[in-house]
Structure formats: C-alpha cells, structure tokens
Design an enzyme around this catalytic site. Structure first.
Site, PDB file in Angstrom:
ATOM      1  N   PHE A  11      -4.601   8.682   1.781  1.00  0.00           N
ATOM      2  CA  PHE A  11      -5.785   7.200   1.134  1.00  0.00           C
ATOM      3  C   PHE A  11      -6.849   6.583   1.671  1.00  0.00           C
ATOM      4  O   PHE A  11      -7.300   6.685   2.832  1.00  0.00           O
ATOM      5  CB  PHE A  11      -4.911   6.328   1.148  1.00  0.00           C
ATOM      6  N   GLY A  12      -7.577   5.645   1.173  1.00  0.00           N
ATOM      7  CA  GLY A  12      -8.686   5.167   1.291  1.00  0.00           C
ATOM      8  C   GLY A  12      -9.609   6.156   2.384  1.00  0.00           C
ATOM      9  O   GLY A  12     -10.314   6.520   1.397  1.00  0.00           O
ATOM     10  N   ASP A  60      -1.867  -4.471   9.795  1.00  0.00           N
ATOM     11  CA  ASP A  60      -2.935  -4.184   9.770  1.00  0.00           C
ATOM     12  C   ASP A  60      -3.996  -3.454   9.910  1.00  0.00           C
ATOM     13  O   ASP A  60      -4.262  -2.969  11.481  1.00  0.00           O
ATOM     14  CB  ASP A  60      -3.865  -5.618   9.844  1.00  0.00           C
ATOM     15  N   LYS A 111      -0.536  14.266   9.720  1.00  0.00           N
ATOM     16  CA  LYS A 111      -1.481  13.054   9.628  1.00  0.00           C
ATOM     17  C   LYS A 111      -0.512  12.341  10.998  1.00  0.00           C
ATOM     18  O   LYS A 111      -1.172  11.796  11.300  1.00  0.00           O
ATOM     19  CB  LYS A 111      -1.820  12.180   8.500  1.00  0.00           C
ATOM     20  N   HIS A 118      -3.395   6.901  14.118  1.00  0.00           N
ATOM     21  CA  HIS A 118      -3.337   4.957  14.243  1.00  0.00           C
ATOM     22  C   HIS A 118      -2.242   4.317  13.813  1.00  0.00           C
ATOM     23  O   HIS A 118      -1.716   3.794  14.896  1.00  0.00           O
ATOM     24  CB  HIS A 118      -4.568   4.764  13.988  1.00  0.00           C
ATOM     25  N   ARG A 119      -1.856   4.895  12.918  1.00  0.00           N
ATOM     26  CA  ARG A 119      -0.622   4.062  12.843  1.00  0.00           C
ATOM     27  C   ARG A 119       0.431   4.723  12.896  1.00  0.00           C
ATOM     28  O   ARG A 119       1.249   3.865  13.430  1.00  0.00           O
ATOM     29  CB  ARG A 119       0.060   3.991  10.505  1.00  0.00           C
ATOM     30  N   ASN A 160       0.961  -1.416  -0.152  1.00  0.00           N
ATOM     31  CA  ASN A 160       0.219   0.140   0.102  1.00  0.00           C
ATOM     32  C   ASN A 160       0.756   1.115  -0.261  1.00  0.00           C
ATOM     33  O   ASN A 160       1.162   1.390   1.248  1.00  0.00           O
ATOM     34  CB  ASN A 160      -1.243   0.116   0.655  1.00  0.00           C
TER      35      ASN A 160
END
Ligand code: IMP
Length: 197
Positions: free
Chosen positions: A150-151, A69, A173, A178-179, A9
């Site tokens: 993205f997403g 994930d 961001k 979260h990432r 990704n």
C-alpha cells in the site's frame, strides 16, 4: 489474550496480524470491533500520534491496544512528508495522488532520492505505556513497480534491494519493514510482560 490494533488501514492490519500470527494473541482490527469514528491525529511526532490512536481506543473499550504511526522521510524534501505522509497531496488524497506528488516534487533533484520509512508502534493498557521504533532506509524511484502492499510501496526500493516493496510479498516485506521491526520489538516486550504476570 485479545489486543485491539487501532488502525483502519487495511494494509497495516494485514501486516500486523501476520506478525502476531504465531503468538497466543488475537489481534482485532477497528473494523472487527465495529469502531467507525474518526481519530484526529494532531500530534507533532510519530510517537504522539501513535499514542493518540491507542489512548482513544483504550478509553473507549478498556482492552489492551496497539497502534502505530508511520510515514516517509525524504532527504531532498527536508524530511517531508513525515507525519503528514497519508495526507501529502491533501486531506482526502489517495495513495496514487501522494505518489504522483512525490515523484513530481523530486523531479528537480538528482538521483538517488534517499528516503526512509519510520514507524512508531505503541502498546497501552491499564498498567503500561510502551513505545518502540523501526526504520527502513531506501530510495524513491520515479515509476511505479509492483502491485502488492500500500501507500508508497510501488515507488520505494529498500537499501540493498533491486525491487520495490510492492514487488515483494507480505512475508518478504515483513522481514525488513519499519513496521515489522517496530512490532517485533513490541511483541518481545509484551511476551516478557505477560510471562511475569
Ligand atoms: P498513518 O496511518 O497516519 O500512520 O499514515 C501512514 C502513511 O504513511 C500511509 O498512508 C502511507 O502513505 C505511508 N506509509 C506508512 N507505512 C508505509 C508502508 O509500509 N508502505 C507504504 N507507505 C507507508
């Protein structure tokens, strides 16, 4: 130290490379190491799926691997799409397909549409199997705003913000996502491990 990031990704690769950019670590994407295979994510949790990705690549290349994930958990949809976020609108769904399906499913519910992103980040090498988590609460809106990221980024406003994730730049961001939360924790644990070796 070279670490493979087991993700195809491009949005995630950009974020994770930036998180590790000041460290003495070279992050190699699957594209950079020439891996083109498919990894079947058939786990039941974010953590299981993250380890499936990391283990597959570690077994093939025998280099330290990080993987993640992640997905979106929406309260009014009883936690969906969760681990199925990437294929919410079907097996080959685009981000646009998923966003449109989400907006349409939430149409019958009153606002705000509370939701949170969850990320499980893992590290695998010959000696270690580590997993950590990060979350970002916020709400889903019914129109697209912004073109970065993205997403679900164009339709997600983080808690205490007025702009979507897609209206933020990468650095913004990466302060709250979260990432970023998960990989910053992982980075700190890896620093401890390498300083003890
Ligand atoms: P994964 O590659 O199996 O972890 O799937 C992650 C999916 O969750 C992505 O395809 C997006 O739909 C969604 N997602 C995860 N993290 C983010 C994010 O930071 N922004 C927007 N969507 C995300």
């Amino acid at each position: 130290m070279k670490i493979i990031f087991a993700s195809g990704n491009k949005g995630k690769v950009r974020e994770v490379k930036s998180i590790f950019s000041e460290n003495n670590v070279e992050i190699l994407s699957l594209e950079e190491i020439g891996f083109t295979g498919d990894i079947i994510e058939n786990g039941n949790t974010f953590e299981e799926n993250a380890f499936i990705k990391a283990d597959t690549i570690f077994q093939k290349y025998n280099l330290p691997v990080i993987a993640d994930d992640s997905g979106l958990v929406v309260d009014q949809l009883n936690g969906q799409p969760g681990i199925y976020s990437a294929r919410f609108a079907g097996e080959n769904a685009t981000y646009d397909d998923n966003n449109k399906k989400l907006i349409s499913e939430l149409d019958e519910f009153p606002e705000p549409h509370s939701a949170k992103f969850i990320c499980c980040a893992v590290f695998v090498d010959a000696k270690n199997r580590i997993s950590v988590f990060g979350e970002l609460p916020g709400e889903i809106i019914s129109e697209y705003r912004g073109t970065n990221g993205f997403g679900f980024d164009p339709i997600f406003i983080p808690e205490n913000y007025k702009i979507t994730l897609a209206e933020m730049n990468l650095a913004e961001k990466n302060k709250i996502s979260h990432r970023a939360k998960a990989f910053v924790k992982l980075k700190q644990i890896l620093q401890q491990i390498t300083s003890q070796q």
